[in-house]
Design an enzyme around this catalytic site. Structure first.
Site, PDB file in Angstrom:
ATOM      1  N   TYR A 109       0.960  -1.485  -0.165  1.00  0.00           N
ATOM      2  CA  TYR A 109       0.203   0.185   0.010  1.00  0.00           C
ATOM      3  C   TYR A 109       1.014   1.607   0.311  1.00  0.00           C
ATOM      4  O   TYR A 109       1.713   1.252   0.903  1.00  0.00           O
ATOM      5  CB  TYR A 109      -0.724  -0.642   1.217  1.00  0.00           C
ATOM      6  N   GLU A 136      -0.768   4.686  -0.501  1.00  0.00           N
ATOM      7  CA  GLU A 136      -1.008   5.822  -0.482  1.00  0.00           C
ATOM      8  C   GLU A 136      -0.482   7.072  -0.245  1.00  0.00           C
ATOM      9  O   GLU A 136       0.766   7.213   0.677  1.00  0.00           O
ATOM     10  CB  GLU A 136      -2.574   5.631   0.048  1.00  0.00           C
ATOM     11  N   ASP A 145      -6.337  13.276 -25.578  1.00  0.00           N
ATOM     12  CA  ASP A 145      -5.326  11.642 -24.685  1.00  0.00           C
ATOM     13  C   ASP A 145      -4.966  11.034 -25.665  1.00  0.00           C
ATOM     14  O   ASP A 145      -5.414  11.248 -27.368  1.00  0.00           O
ATOM     15  CB  ASP A 145      -7.116  11.608 -23.898  1.00  0.00           C
ATOM     16  N   THR A 171      -2.715   5.853 -21.674  1.00  0.00           N
ATOM     17  CA  THR A 171      -2.557   4.481 -21.497  1.00  0.00           C
ATOM     18  C   THR A 171      -1.407   4.007 -21.755  1.00  0.00           C
ATOM     19  O   THR A 171      -0.831   4.998 -22.715  1.00  0.00           O
ATOM     20  CB  THR A 171      -4.065   3.729 -21.816  1.00  0.00           C
ATOM     21  N   LYS A 181      -1.045   0.556 -24.977  1.00  0.00           N
ATOM     22  CA  LYS A 181      -2.167   0.540 -26.619  1.00  0.00           C
ATOM     23  C   LYS A 181      -0.552   0.046 -27.067  1.00  0.00           C
ATOM     24  O   LYS A 181       0.332  -0.571 -26.996  1.00  0.00           O
ATOM     25  CB  LYS A 181      -2.507   1.139 -26.712  1.00  0.00           C
ATOM     26  N   ARG A 209      -1.587  -2.703 -18.415  1.00  0.00           N
ATOM     27  CA  ARG A 209      -2.825  -1.901 -18.796  1.00  0.00           C
ATOM     28  C   ARG A 209      -2.625  -0.848 -17.486  1.00  0.00           C
ATOM     29  O   ARG A 209      -2.870  -1.614 -16.225  1.00  0.00           O
ATOM     30  CB  ARG A 209      -3.921  -2.963 -18.874  1.00  0.00           C
TER      31      ARG A 209
HETATM   32  N1  DSN Z   1     -11.719   0.580 -25.447  1.00  0.00           N
HETATM   33  C1  DSN Z   1     -10.491   1.811 -25.932  1.00  0.00           C
HETATM   34  C2  DSN Z   1     -10.294   1.091 -27.631  1.00  0.00           C
HETATM   35  O1  DSN Z   1     -10.529  -0.479 -27.716  1.00  0.00           O
HETATM   36  O2  DSN Z   1      -9.442   1.717 -28.096  1.00  0.00           O
HETATM   37  C3  DSN Z   1      -9.894   2.750 -25.579  1.00  0.00           C
HETATM   38  O3  DSN Z   1     -10.087   2.754 -23.777  1.00  0.00           O
END
Ligand code: DSN
Length: 392
Positions: A46, A48, A203, A229, A232, A238
């Site tokens: 933890y 925080e 984003d 994120t 990708k 993730r």
């Molecule tokens: N759901 C994702 C996508 O496939 O583009 C984005 O968060």
């Protein structure tokens, strides 16, 4: 593993992943090192708070990893810690975006309904659920105004966006996509933001790895806040990162913790650190460029075989195919391809008249297959297979 039932299921998924052609634009295959960090003992801790200011003891090593992730994130994108702050605690992209809105467009200060406070690209035109879609909490808590693409060109129309911004005077303008294949003109959007005194957020979840590898324009010279994120094109765990200009960073940090989240997932943070280092390598630059080459080759080849590609091509890792133009719904196309072990997702196309559950197109992305070492010649074979399956 002692738990044989789970071990068996994990093995099944490993086998499934190896046995398919994965064209899901938001997926990728991480390295062993990323997996190792994710499965490390940091999951037990933890933490925080932030480095040097935690609510629990025993965080001296966690501080090292969180400080390292910040340093690596700045280095990867060529940023100075004088101007930029990094928050690597968001559990994933949706809470990262929510934290930014909470920080910059405080609740309770929304004007009466009808006046937009945040402007972004609509999901149906290629944006994201958390860019204010009505079913997302982001759309329920804030007033949004959405832009899309030009009906004819299927490209962002900066003239229209400017008009909308001048009319609505949003506090924040969000750029970024999940299903728009072209370069975004960040410079033009910055100008629009300056004109209407809006904060500019990008984003870059989908294209972060391409930016890191020099295969897509960087939003950093223009944006105030950048969320991404890390799983990708960046090929990490993730998780998510928020980059904020110093004037916004205190508000953003507070919105992430304690505003929205409790203890950060330190194993994810460790894994982000790993993927950031991997993305600094010359091999990653080659990888990022190959992703785009592959996407272009695949789109071109499908086009040659009579499939309509939205906007006529791609500048990124993804593109949309208008399957309905040949009488095939996106859902049917997805199912036909999956039966032959090619994995894509059904997707709305701009100005889609069909339901999102069975829209007019499919989305195709090349980040995962490029990780597997595929090149343009492999794209030709994939295009041939897709065409054959869908033309039956
Ligand atoms: N759901 C994702 C996508 O496939 O583009 C984005 O968060």
């Amino acid at each position: 593993m002692k738990d044989k039932e789970i071990e068996r299921i994990i093995k099944l998924e490993e086998k499934r992943q190896k046995g398919v052609v994965n064209l899901i634009a938001s997926e990728n295959y991480v390295s062993r090192d990323v997996l190792r960090a994710l499965g490390s003992v940091f999951t037990n801790k933890y933490a925080e708070g932030y480095p040097g200011a935690r609510y629990y003891g025993g965080n001296e090593i966690v501080d090292k990893i969180e400080n390292l992730v910040k340093t690596r994130a700045l280095k990867l994108f060529g940023l100075s810690s004088k101007n930029w702050n990094v928050n690597a605690q968001p559990y994933s992209g949706s809470p990262a975006n929510l934290a930014v809105y909470l920080a910059l467009v405080p609740l309770g200060q929304n004007p009466p309904a009808g006046r937009a406070r945040i402007m972004g690209m609509s999901l149906s035109m290629g944006g994201h659920l958390t860019h204010g879609h009505k079913v997302s909490v982001t759309g329920k808590l804030w007033n949004w105004i959405h832009f899309g693409v030009n009906k004819k060109t299927e490209l962002l129309d900066y003239g229209e966006i400017r008009k909308m911004a001048r009319r609505e005077k949003p506090k924040l303008i969000v750029a970024g996509f999940t299903a728009y294949s072209r370069v975004i003109d960040f410079k033009k959007l910055r100008k629009i933001c300056d004109e209407v005194k809006a904060i500019f957020m990008v984003d870059m979840s989908h294209f972060a790895g391409l930016v890191a590898g020099g295969a897509y324009p960087s939003p950093f010279p223009y944006a105030d806040i950048i969320t991404t994120t890390t799983h990708k094109t960046l090929r990490g765990p993730r998780a998510a990162i928020i980059f904020s200009k110093k004037e916004f960073s205190q508000a953003v940090d507070k919105a992430v913790f304690p505003g929205l989240q409790g203890g950060p997932h330190v194993n994810q943070i460790a894994a982000i650190a790993v993927c950031l280092k991997e993305a600094m390598s010359p091999a990653f630059k080659k990888y990022a460029k190959q992703i785009v080459k592959n996407a272009r080759a695949l789109a071109r080849e499908l086009q040659k075989r009579g499939w309509r590609i939205i906007s006529g091509g791609t500048d990124s890792h993804l593109f949309l195919v208008d399957t309905w133009a040949r009488g095939l719904s996106g859902k049917t196309a997805q199912e036909l391809l999956e039966a032959e072990k090619i994995i894509v997702n059904k997707n709305t196309i701009p100005f889609d008249n069909r339901s999102p559950f069975d829209p007019s197109g499919i989305r195709i992305g090349t980040a995962a297959v490029t990780t597997q070492g595929m090149k343009e010649k492999d794209m030709l074979k994939i295009a041939e297979r897709i065409d054959k399956i869908l033309s039956k």
